[in-house]
Design a protein around this motif. Structure first.
Motif, PDB file in Angstrom:
ATOM      1  N   THR A 176      -6.315  -8.000  -2.747  1.00 24.44           N
ATOM      2  CA  THR A 176      -5.723  -7.747  -1.431  1.00 24.44           C
ATOM      3  C   THR A 176      -6.162  -8.841  -0.472  1.00 24.44           C
ATOM      4  O   THR A 176      -6.903  -8.606   0.470  1.00 24.44           O
ATOM      5  N   SER A 177      -5.661 -10.032  -0.738  1.00 25.45           N
ATOM      6  CA  SER A 177      -6.107 -11.168   0.056  1.00 25.45           C
ATOM      7  C   SER A 177      -4.998 -11.864   0.820  1.00 25.45           C
ATOM      8  O   SER A 177      -5.268 -12.751   1.609  1.00 25.45           O
ATOM      9  N   SER A 178      -3.747 -11.456   0.625  1.00 28.95           N
ATOM     10  CA  SER A 178      -2.672 -12.221   1.253  1.00 28.95           C
ATOM     11  C   SER A 178      -1.825 -11.386   2.202  1.00 28.95           C
ATOM     12  O   SER A 178      -1.804 -10.153   2.146  1.00 28.95           O
ATOM     13  N   VAL A 179      -1.119 -12.098   3.056  1.00 27.08           N
ATOM     14  CA  VAL A 179      -0.175 -11.490   3.986  1.00 27.08           C
ATOM     15  C   VAL A 179       0.923 -10.772   3.204  1.00 27.08           C
ATOM     16  O   VAL A 179       1.334  -9.661   3.567  1.00 27.08           O
ATOM     17  N   GLU A 180       1.393 -11.382   2.134  1.00 27.14           N
ATOM     18  CA  GLU A 180       2.473 -10.789   1.340  1.00 27.14           C
ATOM     19  C   GLU A 180       2.068  -9.427   0.787  1.00 27.14           C
ATOM     20  O   GLU A 180       2.856  -8.485   0.797  1.00 27.14           O
ATOM     21  N   GLN A 181       0.852  -9.321   0.311  1.00 33.14           N
ATOM     22  CA  GLN A 181       0.363  -8.045  -0.220  1.00 33.14           C
ATOM     23  C   GLN A 181       0.218  -7.014   0.903  1.00 33.14           C
ATOM     24  O   GLN A 181       0.518  -5.840   0.722  1.00 33.14           O
ATOM     25  N   GLY A 182      -0.236  -7.479   2.060  1.00 32.99           N
ATOM     26  CA  GLY A 182      -0.341  -6.595   3.219  1.00 32.99           C
ATOM     27  C   GLY A 182       1.012  -6.043   3.628  1.00 32.99           C
ATOM     28  O   GLY A 182       1.133  -4.872   3.999  1.00 32.99           O
ATOM     29  N   MET A 183       2.040  -6.869   3.552  1.00 28.75           N
ATOM     30  CA  MET A 183       3.389  -6.420   3.906  1.00 28.75           C
ATOM     31  C   MET A 183       3.883  -5.341   2.945  1.00 28.75           C
ATOM     32  O   MET A 183       4.556  -4.400   3.354  1.00 28.75           O
TER      33      MET A 183
END
Length: 96
Positions: free
Chosen positions: A13-20
């Motif tokens: 869980t390190s990226s903006v894409e995963q957060g989205m």
């Protein structure tokens, strides 16, 4: 209540894409007026980018009260404290 096991959804869980991805899952539950239980594994490291684009974006769009009604957490004490600290900081900065 819908259960979402973050370890099953993300390798990390390190990226903006995963957060989205998480944001849209939270939003979907909110729109259906269903609670979602986020099962956060103890080995999952959540970056600031991930938290900002998932939990932070939800708080921006729907507010802290709707977040409390929609999202519940299950996980280790350290993960719970990390998320709690993030939400407290959000409240202090944006709702003061």
């Amino acid at each position: 209540m819908r259960v979402l096991v973050l370890d099953n959804l993300f390798d990390n869980t390190s990226s903006v894409e995963q957060g989205m991805i998480l944001y849209f899952e939270l939003k979907k539950s909110f729109q259906k007026k269903e609670q979602i239980l986020l099962d956060v594994g103890s080995n999952l490291l959540m970056s600031s980018s991930f938290l900002n684009t998932s939990i932070g974006a939800f708080l921006d769009d729907f507010g802290i009260e709707e977040f409390k009604k929609t999202v519940k957490f299950k996980g280790s004490k350290s993960q719970f404290e990390r998320i709690g600290k993030y939400i407290k900081s959000y409240q202090d900065l944006y709702l003061a």
